[in-house]
Scaffold this motif. Structure first.
Motif, PDB file in Angstrom:
ATOM      1  N   LYS A 182       0.823  -1.210   0.000  1.00 28.70           N
ATOM      2  CA  LYS A 182       0.000   0.000   0.000  1.00 28.70           C
ATOM      3  C   LYS A 182       0.854   1.255   0.000  1.00 28.70           C
ATOM      4  CE  LYS A 182      -3.696   2.367   2.517  1.00 28.70           C
ATOM      5  NZ  LYS A 182      -4.610   2.344   3.690  1.00 28.70           N
ATOM      6  N   LEU A 183       2.043   1.179   0.597  1.00 29.14           N
ATOM      7  CA  LEU A 183       2.891   2.354   0.729  1.00 29.14           C
ATOM      8  C   LEU A 183       3.562   2.739  -0.580  1.00 29.14           C
ATOM      9  CD1 LEU A 183       4.588   1.512   4.142  1.00 29.14           C
ATOM     10  CD2 LEU A 183       2.520   2.869   3.727  1.00 29.14           C
ATOM     11  N   GLU A 184       3.526   1.841  -1.553  1.00 28.63           N
ATOM     12  CA  GLU A 184       4.133   2.119  -2.864  1.00 28.63           C
ATOM     13  C   GLU A 184       3.130   1.894  -3.984  1.00 28.63           C
ATOM     14  OE1 GLU A 184       8.056   0.746  -3.604  1.00 28.63           O
ATOM     15  OE2 GLU A 184       8.646   0.811  -1.495  1.00 28.63           O
ATOM     16  N   ASP A 185       1.941   2.460  -3.804  1.00 28.35           N
ATOM     17  CA  ASP A 185       0.901   2.439  -4.830  1.00 28.35           C
ATOM     18  C   ASP A 185       0.573   1.019  -5.277  1.00 28.35           C
ATOM     19  OD1 ASP A 185      -1.000   3.667  -6.439  1.00 28.35           O
ATOM     20  OD2 ASP A 185       0.388   3.870  -8.136  1.00 28.35           O
ATOM     21  N   TRP A 186       0.493   0.123  -4.298  1.00 23.17           N
ATOM     22  CA  TRP A 186       0.108  -1.271  -4.518  1.00 23.17           C
ATOM     23  C   TRP A 186       1.068  -2.035  -5.433  1.00 23.17           C
ATOM     24  CZ3 TRP A 186      -2.842  -2.343  -0.726  1.00 23.17           C
ATOM     25  CH2 TRP A 186      -3.794  -1.414  -0.273  1.00 23.17           C
ATOM     26  N   ALA A 187       2.329  -1.669  -5.382  1.00 21.18           N
ATOM     27  CA  ALA A 187       3.342  -2.424  -6.133  1.00 21.18           C
ATOM     28  C   ALA A 187       3.388  -3.865  -5.647  1.00 21.18           C
ATOM     29  CB  ALA A 187       4.706  -1.769  -5.967  1.00 21.18           C
ATOM     30  N   ILE A 188       3.624  -4.803  -6.563  1.00 24.35           N
ATOM     31  CA  ILE A 188       3.725  -6.220  -6.224  1.00 24.35           C
ATOM     32  C   ILE A 188       5.184  -6.537  -5.904  1.00 24.35           C
ATOM     33  CG2 ILE A 188       3.301  -8.574  -6.983  1.00 24.35           C
ATOM     34  CD1 ILE A 188       0.780  -6.878  -6.675  1.00 24.35           C
ATOM     35  N   LYS A 189       5.403  -7.098  -4.723  1.00 21.41           N
ATOM     36  CA  LYS A 189       6.772  -7.372  -4.272  1.00 21.41           C
ATOM     37  C   LYS A 189       6.864  -8.766  -3.666  1.00 21.41           C
ATOM     38  CE  LYS A 189       8.053  -2.600  -3.172  1.00 21.41           C
ATOM     39  NZ  LYS A 189       8.636  -1.723  -2.117  1.00 21.41           N
ATOM     40  N   PRO A 190       8.070  -9.335  -3.653  1.00 19.29           N
ATOM     41  CA  PRO A 190       8.250 -10.643  -3.006  1.00 19.29           C
ATOM     42  C   PRO A 190       8.302 -10.496  -1.491  1.00 19.29           C
ATOM     43  CG  PRO A 190      10.338  -9.871  -3.871  1.00 19.29           C
ATOM     44  CD  PRO A 190       9.305  -8.872  -4.322  1.00 19.29           C
ATOM     45  N   THR A 191       7.780 -11.468  -0.783  1.00 22.07           N
ATOM     46  CA  THR A 191       7.835 -11.463   0.673  1.00 22.07           C
ATOM     47  C   THR A 191       9.287 -11.525   1.139  1.00 22.07           C
ATOM     48  OG1 THR A 191       5.671 -12.492   0.927  1.00 22.07           O
ATOM     49  CG2 THR A 191       7.224 -12.785   2.746  1.00 22.07           C
TER      50      THR A 191
END
Length: 283
Positions: A182-191
């Motif tokens: 949420k803090l980066e415009d809903w960017a998809i990132k690895p856990t």
């Protein structure tokens, strides 16, 4: 209605509180919001839940800490402009009723129901209940039953605040895959691995982890078991806590939200039901 022997009832500032004290644990529950405020196993007398010292406990606004209930939407995902409808839905600001309570071999079982489950933004016929079991573990189950003639879709969460001695020395395990940040415009990132904390965190993990373990200083403290969910939300406001009116500026150091959540929507057909469950196990 009679209340079972392990429960005492208290009234304060217009809110009814249930104090549970049995052979396994103590717990405090607010009927405002059906809100579990504490869970203290007698095995170690350590409260697994965190409650803000500045939480409003007078019914004026949702309670900060413990286990808030989010339903029938999560955050502001209600299809309207932000702020037009209450964040996290309208169950957490209702006064709930006790449907039943009993002392069992596993602990104290309580079933609560809200005054209403149909409101602005969610105008469907349904019945909601919340079952709390205070024993060696704390188990909470939010059940939604479609009592109407058309299907409906909803989101929900058990927005649990867990107590940790130091967030900087805390690690969680059990979550894999990707998350939406949420803090980066809903960017998809690895856990991340290891999953530790050094700043503000607001993530919706798409991996429906069945078990997440909270370790503090390399010592396992709590296991969070989830069922009926499609995601796990992890949140800590970090220094942003200073701008939250009902939270101490340094409260973020001692809490971590791990939320059993439905954020992608679940659809219930008429005469069917769906439940989400979170079980808190001391380790």
């Amino acid at each position: 209605m009679s209340i079972c022997d392990s429960i005492s009832v208290e009234e304060s500032s217009g809110i009814t509180f249930l104090q549970v004290d049995n052979a396994f644990a103590t717990s405090r529950i607010s009927l405002f919001g059906a809100h579990v405020l504490s869970f203290v196993p007698k095995s170690d007398n350590v409260d697994r839940l965190w409650l803000s010292p500045h939480a409003f406990l007078n019914g004026e606004r949702p309670i900060r800490g413990g286990i808030p209930i989010c339903w029938p939407w999560f955050a502001d995902n209600h299809g309207r402009e932000k702020g037009e409808l209450p964040a996290h839905g309208f169950l957490r600001t209702q006064t709930w009723q006790i449907q039943s309570s009993e002392d069992t071999e596993a602990g104290t079982r309580i079933v609560l129901t809200p005054n209403f489950s149909r409101g602005e933004g969610f105008e469907y016929d349904c019945q909601v209940s919340y079952e709390i079991l205070v024993g060696e573990q704390l188990s909470v189950t939010l059940k939604t039953e479609n009592t109407g003639i058309v299907p409906f879709t909803f989101n929900a969460a058990l927005h649990s605040y867990f107590a940790v001695e130091s967030i900087g020395k805390t690690e969680i395990t059990g979550i894999e895959g990707e998350y939406k940040d949420k803090l980066e415009d809903w960017a998809i990132k690895p856990t991340p691995s290891p999953y530790v904390f050094s700043g503000e965190t607001d993530r919706i993990h798409q991996h429906a982890a069945p078990d997440v373990t909270i370790d503090v200083e390399n010592t396992a403290l709590t296991r969070v078991t989830s069922m009926g969910h499609d995601s796990i939300v992890v949140w800590n406001p970090w220094q942003g806590a200073a701008s939250i009116a009902d939270m101490d500026a340094f409260g973020y150091r001692h809490m971590l939200c791990i939320e059993t959540s439905v954020t992608n929507g679940v659809t219930i057909e008429p005469d069917h039901a769906h439940s989400i469950t979170q079980i808190v196990t001391p380790l």
